[in-house]
Each structure stands twice: as C-alpha cells, then as structure tokens.
Design an enzyme around this catalytic site. Structure first.
Site, mmCIF file in Angstrom:
data_model
loop_
_atom_site.group_PDB
_atom_site.id
_atom_site.type_symbol
_atom_site.label_atom_id
_atom_site.label_comp_id
_atom_site.label_asym_id
_atom_site.label_seq_id
_atom_site.Cartn_x
_atom_site.Cartn_y
_atom_site.Cartn_z
ATOM 1 C CG ASP A 163 47.438 21.882 21.543
ATOM 2 O OD1 ASP A 163 47.878 21.493 22.636
ATOM 3 O OD2 ASP A 163 46.767 21.156 20.783
ATOM 4 C CG HIS B 272 43.676 20.285 29.545
ATOM 5 N ND1 HIS B 272 43.317 18.982 29.279
ATOM 6 C CD2 HIS B 272 44.546 20.646 28.562
ATOM 7 C CE1 HIS B 272 43.940 18.558 28.191
ATOM 8 N NE2 HIS B 272 44.698 19.549 27.740
#
Length: 362
Positions: free
Chosen positions: A201, A274
C-alpha cells in the site's frame, strides 16, 4: 541530530514576528530530529503579487513512515469555554510533542493536526481555506462513502506504540471535557508495507521534491500557504470473501501483482482497476498525486480487519474526484471492485494549517 536554520521573517510576515520564540524552536526540534520523506529546504514560496517570500513552516505531513499510529477524530463540545480550551491546547502541541519525544528521539514521534469546516471560523479566526467543507457523501449504484462527524484530527505517529499512547493520553488529559472522541483507530505497519488484503500500500506516493508539489497549498491566503487538506476514511474488509478469490482475480481488482508489486497494464475500456481509478489527471494531461499514510488496523478476536485511509493533498478536489471514480465509476456504473470487499465506515475532511500558524491561534 542535524541542525536546521530557522526561517527568516520578511516584511510580509511582521504580523507574525512572535513566531521566532522558543516555542517555534521547539517545533523545529521535535519535528525535524528525524528523516522525513522529502529533503527539508528553506527555499520559500513566493507571493506572486508582492514578490515577497513566504516562510510558513508546514506541519509534518510528510513524516517518515512509522510502525505505529493513532488516528484520533474529536468533536468540540458545546460548553461555554470549549473552543478557548481547545485553542489553547493546539498552540501548545509543539511543547507536548517535545515533552514525549525527548524520551526517545529515534522513535520518530510526530503529530499532525487537522481542523474541520464546522469549527474553523470560531476556532482559528482566520480566512477559510478555499476548498474546506464537510466531507461530501459519495453515493454510487452499489456503494456509498458516508460523511461522518468530526471537528479535529490528530494523526499521531511513532515507531513505538507506547509513545503514541503516552502522547494521546497527555493530549486528551489537556483537552478534558472540551472534546468528545468520535473515533480512535490504532494502526500498525504490516510486514513490508502491506494492507490486510495482502498488497503493498502506498506505492504511488510522491517522493522527493514532488511531495511539496502534491501536498503543500499554494492557492490560499498568505497565512495558510504551505498548509494541506487531509481526508480520512475507515474501511473494514470482508477477508473471507476476499480470500475466496484467486490471486489472479485479486490482482485484476488492484492493478498490481500481489507478490512483487508490479504494475499491470491499464484497461483501455470497460472495468478499470483500483490503481487506475485512483489516478487523477486534469484536462491538460497533468497527473495529480496525493500523499497517503494508510495503516492496517483490526482485531482477529473480534473478526475486525481494516485499512485506515489518510490522504494529504494540495487540492481537495483531487481526492474528491478519486472517490467519485471509485464509488460512482468511470465510466459510471463500473465502480471500483475493491469496494465489494471493503466498506467505508467514516468520512472526514480537515485542513492542516502551517505549524507556525497553529501555535499562534491565541
């Protein structure tokens, strides 16, 4: 510890000449005793109308990645002296940070303070940031990003959980009955910067000089230059459903490979990943980045698994457009498929004023 020069105050800043006091030195001491994600520079912004230099010192929005964090959202109570009490505590945040961080300078303790739209005027007595407003609910065909209460954000970071704890304890003790806790989320760093879905992330974060370009405001009133907007959302994951997908299906949703974090090609039409939906490009083809410091949180014993999203940005519209693309879809109707497994519980917008402005509210 590397010694850093204090900023000069030009004629354009004489109204704030009191900033060069011992408390400002404390901010430099507590906030700059560790490495950040950008190289600190004393090169000022320039007011294009007056050609005078602006030396606002930003809060530590770009603090180094740490192993622990607390995301604390508070509301100010309606009692008679609450606003004054909060204002007094905010002006002393540098001293509080120093009081805790001095115990272990290598722990990289930092606290960033954001102020919400509902209390900005009364609390700060400053011009409103041009984009500051409550978080706007984003409602798609299947998923909704809710707007929830919150007047203040304290983003507390350190490599030691106990120092985050101690800072929060002293902070809430100082604030007393002037505030109520809306949400407290304790985050932790998970292996090699991965979320609980198993993917790295924050890969798209800007680095070096690009950080300033992405997070420090330049189109605000002079006193708010080098401030930042920040958006927070608390997502919970349906890990059981996610783990029922194949790795290849997960990778198509995220837009990167799971093991080695390699970026996959963007879809030219139809369903987008995403990664692609989170990439914002303006009409001139310029890509606008944000600075994320997301952290996993959760409790296996309570079947709670989540990601706390926090994004700092120069322009609030960048994150708002990102959320619209995720929840409504681009094209509309094709939402971000990660939302089928991740549900937002909160949504807040704050403005992070420059550090020297914050400690001179009174």
């Amino acid at each position: 510890m590397i010694g850093l020069p204090l900023p000069r105050i030009t004629n354009s800043c004489t109204a704030r000449s009191k900033f060069l006091n011992i408390r400002f030195a404390a901010v430099v001491f507590s906030a700059r005793t560790y490495s950040s994600r950008r190289s600190y520079s004393t090169i000022p912004l320039v007011n294009m109308k007056t050609q005078q230099n602006i030396f606002n010192e930003p809060q530590q929005v770009d603090a180094a990645l740490t192993s622990s964090a607390i995301f604390l959202v508070l509301s100010i109570t309606k009692s008679a002296n609450s606003v004054n009490a909060v204002r007094s505590v905010l002006t002393d945040i540098a001293d509080l940070t120093k009081n805790v961080s001095i115990r272990d300078l290598n722990a990289q303790l930092a606290c960033t303070v954001g102020i919400g739209s509902n209390v900005w005027d009364e609390l700060t007595n400053l011009t409103r940031p041009r984009e500051l407003h409550r978080f706007k609910e984003v409602k798609g065909d299947r998923h909704t990003a809710p707007s929830t209460p919150g007047d203040l954000l304290f983003h507390i970071r350190s490599n030691r959980r106990d120092m985050c704890f101690e800072f929060e304890r002293q902070l809430l003790n100082s604030l007393g009955t002037s505030v109520q806790v809306v949400d407290e989320t304790i985050g932790f760093r998970y292996f090699d910067l991965r979320d609980l879905l198993g993917f790295v992330d924050g890969t798209a974060n800007p680095v070096g000089p690009d950080i300033d370009k992405s997070v420090l405001a330049v189109d605000e009133s002079e006193v708010l230059l080098r401030g930042s907007y920040v958006v927070v959302q608390k997502y919970v994951h349906d890990l059981s459903a996610w783990q029922n997908l194949t790795v290849e299906q997960q990778e198509q949703i995220i837009g990167r490979t799971k093991l080695d974090n390699i970026e996959l090609d963007d879809a030219t039409e139809g369903q987008r990943s995403h990664k692609t939906l989170g990439t914002i490009t303006d009409a001139d083809g310029v890509e606008h980045e944000i600075l994320r410091d997301n952290m996993p949180f959760g409790s296996p014993g309570h079947s709670e698994f989540g990601t706390y999203f926090i994004g700092y940005t120069r322009n609030l519209w960048v994150i708002e457009q990102m959320l619209e693309r995720m929840f409504i879809g681009d094209p509309p109707g094709m939402h971000d498929r990660i939302l089928d497994y991740s549900t937002p519980l909160t949504g807040n917008v704050f403005f992070v004023p420059p550090a020297d402005v914050l400690m001179n509210f009174d």
